[in-house]
Design an enzyme around this catalytic site. Structure first.
Site, PDB file in Angstrom:
ATOM      1  N   SER A 392      22.591  49.454  56.599  1.00 15.09           N
ATOM      2  CA  SER A 392      23.854  50.186  55.759  1.00 15.09           C
ATOM      3  C   SER A 392      24.033  49.508  54.281  1.00 15.09           C
ATOM      4  O   SER A 392      24.230  48.653  53.979  1.00 15.09           O
ATOM      5  CB  SER A 392      25.167  49.763  56.569  1.00 15.09           C
ATOM      6  OG  SER A 392      25.258  50.729  57.630  1.00 15.09           O
ATOM      7  N   THR A 393      23.344  50.540  53.464  1.00 18.14           N
ATOM      8  CA  THR A 393      22.846  50.286  52.231  1.00 18.14           C
ATOM      9  C   THR A 393      22.905  51.466  51.260  1.00 18.14           C
ATOM     10  O   THR A 393      23.036  52.566  51.854  1.00 18.14           O
ATOM     11  CB  THR A 393      21.624  49.270  52.053  1.00 18.14           C
ATOM     12  OG1 THR A 393      21.625  48.242  52.875  1.00 18.14           O
ATOM     13  CG2 THR A 393      21.297  49.065  50.439  1.00 18.14           C
ATOM     14  N   SER A 394      23.163  51.344  50.122  1.00 26.85           N
ATOM     15  CA  SER A 394      23.094  52.367  49.345  1.00 26.85           C
ATOM     16  C   SER A 394      22.109  52.217  47.900  1.00 26.85           C
ATOM     17  O   SER A 394      22.181  51.175  47.496  1.00 26.85           O
ATOM     18  CB  SER A 394      24.692  52.837  48.749  1.00 26.85           C
ATOM     19  OG  SER A 394      24.569  54.173  48.252  1.00 26.85           O
ATOM     20  N   SER A 410      22.508  48.488  46.537  1.00 23.51           N
ATOM     21  CA  SER A 410      23.944  47.655  46.937  1.00 23.51           C
ATOM     22  C   SER A 410      24.238  47.621  48.295  1.00 23.51           C
ATOM     23  O   SER A 410      23.718  48.678  49.073  1.00 23.51           O
ATOM     24  CB  SER A 410      25.148  47.834  46.103  1.00 23.51           C
ATOM     25  OG  SER A 410      25.850  49.042  46.375  1.00 23.51           O
ATOM     26  N   SER A 411      24.912  46.691  49.111  1.00 28.98           N
ATOM     27  CA  SER A 411      25.018  46.593  50.413  1.00 28.98           C
ATOM     28  C   SER A 411      26.085  45.898  50.876  1.00 28.98           C
ATOM     29  O   SER A 411      26.449  44.881  50.147  1.00 28.98           O
ATOM     30  CB  SER A 411      23.730  46.258  51.251  1.00 28.98           C
ATOM     31  OG  SER A 411      23.794  46.161  52.562  1.00 28.98           O
TER      32      SER A 411
END
Length: 577
Positions: A392-394, A410-411
């Site tokens: 789960s990161t972007s 970011s995460s």
């Protein structure tokens, strides 16, 4: 060897992932712009970023607005309660130097090697440790953004908060992807404030289209807009973070006010190396992404990868073998360089990389892969740490009208981080990126937990330059340890196969992190499984849900052109002028 046309190599993107939102690019064609562009994982975030650019803001200004909105609309992936790595290119610098801003979380001072061990001394499971206060690291993203803004901001800090404040107060409709993930986590949703905000009284996730208002987050943003990042680290908000970490119904941690107050973001020169006629730049440790991607590319350099665009089996084989070699070195050597003497230069030394590359046979899979010995004395000190990093990161990429660029990942670590909420935002569970087993055969593991240490990360925001020092590509992805392979494959697709940016981010995934070759399910890649097994590989067909969001820069007769690529596996959007 069976040869396929390029479209077959790219084809089969019938992905069963809950993305929902339409993208503004086809599987073939990128979005184009002449001056400025934002590509992010959620339309609200992209719209916030382009709004800031259109107001005269810089790429860093837009990045701040994007991150603040992502914290609201994509809480499963990133937020102000987590950490990040930003690569920044200053368009006025003809040297092509790239700066890294590191906001990686740190472990509280009381953390120790045995923090994830069970009472009997064996490593606890990730599922048993992922929620509550124990895995929460000191959040770093706000200090990092403040540092970058001081260097490269053009608009007032407070103005950058307006889009997120407005969205938090007015509400946003829950997207199909957010609903899908909330519904999946519902049986394990244990934190009281988390359940109260995202679920109804019956315990069901708020459905797609539900208008979600977050007044508490809006109040936090107004505080940070007025006072900078400081309230995250001292004062009432900081005290609330400490209290929630140490006093909650799931499991207590041991963060202190001193841990928060002592946090510092870092500014570093990027890690860059040559790949053919290109220069590839990434973050420094404790992100393993820059070093491992550049190792993979170096291992491939002796092969004419461009000739394999119609030979997917050989291409998959070579990239997977390079990944196996690079991940072996990653597992043994890489950790926070303030705690471990990592031989970075030696791991990228062309002689060492070529020696390792000679282990790759184009016609047969290697047997067992072990780490190399760039420094034999160092190789005896640490035992391999397990590959354990959630997805789960972007990632987002931005280019402004002034020629500046940001590639930022970011995460908050696992989906919805620790589940603990303070001030309307979720706290990370990034300490689960440490190796749960601190020793192997009596020898310390490099990435073991220690007080003040930053856990090893796979975040890989990357920037590529051509041989004239011109900016050519911004790329990055979520995906846990698979991030490294996603980014390496996209770079190879763009540079070697000649794919445009949209084709490169949409292409079906194949990779190896040291184990089997993983082929992306629901794509045409599965038909190559038997051919790869014939080469000696173990093969697994799996969901490989990346979130590659990139910008390519073309320099043609009409001047600079920006081309945005949006990963169809997520709900992202590219916008530009």
């Amino acid at each position: 060897m069976k040869r396929l046309p390029l479209k077959a190599f790219l084809g089969g993107l019938g992905l069963l992932v809950a993305c929902g939102a339409a993208i503004q690019a086809t599987a073939d064609e990128p979005v184009t712009a002449a001056e400025q562009m934002v590509v992010a994982a959620n339309p609200h975030a992209t719209e916030a970023g382009i709004r800031i650019l259109r107001s005269g803001g810089s790429a860093v200004d837009a990045a701040i607005a994007v991150q603040l909105v992502l914290s609201l609309v994509e809480p499963q992936s990133s937020g102000i309660g987590g950490g990040a790595f930003m690569l920044h290119f200053d368009g006025s610098d003809a040297s092509g130097q790239v700066t890294v801003y590191s906001g990686r979380e740190t472990a509280p001072a009381a953390a120790g090697p045995d923090m994830f061990l069970s009472d009997n001394g064996t490593p606890g499971s990730f599922l048993a440790r992922q929620y509550g206060g124990l895995p929460v690291g000191v959040p770093g993203v706000m200090r990092m953004l403040e540092l970058a803004h001081a260097d490269h901001g053009r608009l007032p800090w407070a103005e950058l908060f307006d889009p997120a404040i407005e969205l938090a107060e007015n509400g946003f409709e829950i997207s199909p992807r957010l609903y899908f993930l909330l519904d999946r986590i519902a049986p394990d949703a244990r934190a009281e404030s988390f359940r109260a905000h995202y679920f109804d009284a019956a315990g069901n996730a708020h459905e797609t289209g539900h208008l979600l208002v977050n007044d508490e987050y809006a109040a936090t943003l107004r505080l940070l807009a007025a006072e900078g990042a400081e309230p995250m680290y001292t004062g009432a908000l900081a005290r609330a973070i400490v209290e929630r970490v140490n006093e909650n119904a799931i499991g207590q941690g041991f963060m202190t006010a001193a841990d928060l107050e002592g946090y510092r973001a870092e500014q570093l020169e990027a890690l860059c190396s040559a790949y053919r006629q290109w220069r590839v730049c990434g973050p420094q440790l404790p992100s393993s992404g820059g070093l491992t991607v550049q190792q993979i590319l170096g291992l491939l350099e002796r092969f004419d990868i461009g000739e394999l665009r119609d030979d997917p089996v050989t291409a998959i084989h070579l990239l997977a073998e390079a990944g196996r070699l690079a991940f072996a070195d990653r597992s043994l050597y890489m950790a926070d360089p303030e705690f471990v003497d990592v031989p970075v230069a030696e791991l990228l030394d062309p002689v060492y990389v070529r020696q390792r590359s000679l282990l790759i046979d184009p016609a047969s899979a290697m047997g067992e892969v072990v780490a190399g010995e760039p420094l034999p004395a160092v190789a005896t000190l640490f035992s391999p740490s397990p590959v354990s990093e959630m997805t789960s990161t972007s990632h987002f990429s931005i280019v402004d009208r002034y020629g500046n660029a940001v590639s930022m990942t970011s995460s908050v670590q696992g989906a919805f981080g620790s589940q603990l909420m303070v001030g309307g935002f979720i706290l990370n569970n990034q300490l689960t990126d440490f190796a749960f087993q601190p020793e192997v055969d009596g020898r310390p593991v490099a990435n073991r937990p220690e007080g003040g240490k930053r856990p090893l990360s796979s975040m890989t925001p990357s920037i590529v330059f051509d041989n004239e020092n011109r900016l050519r590509l911004l790329i990055g992805s979520p995906g846990g340890t698979r991030i490294i392979s996603y980014v390496a494959q996209a770079i190879v697709g763009f540079l070697d196969f000649g794919l445009n940016i949209q084709e490169a981010v949409a292409a079906p995934h194949f990779l190896s992190r040291g184990g089997p070759i993983e082929l992306e399910q629901n794509t045409d890649l599965a038909e190559h499984a038997d051919a790869l097994r014939a080469l000696g590989h173990d093969v697994a067909i799996r969901g490989l849900n990346s979130g590659l969001h990139g910008i390519a820069i073309d320099y043609g007769d009409r001047g600079r052109m920006l081309l945005g690529g949006v990963d169809p596996r997520r709900e992202g959007l590219a916008l530009g002028d």
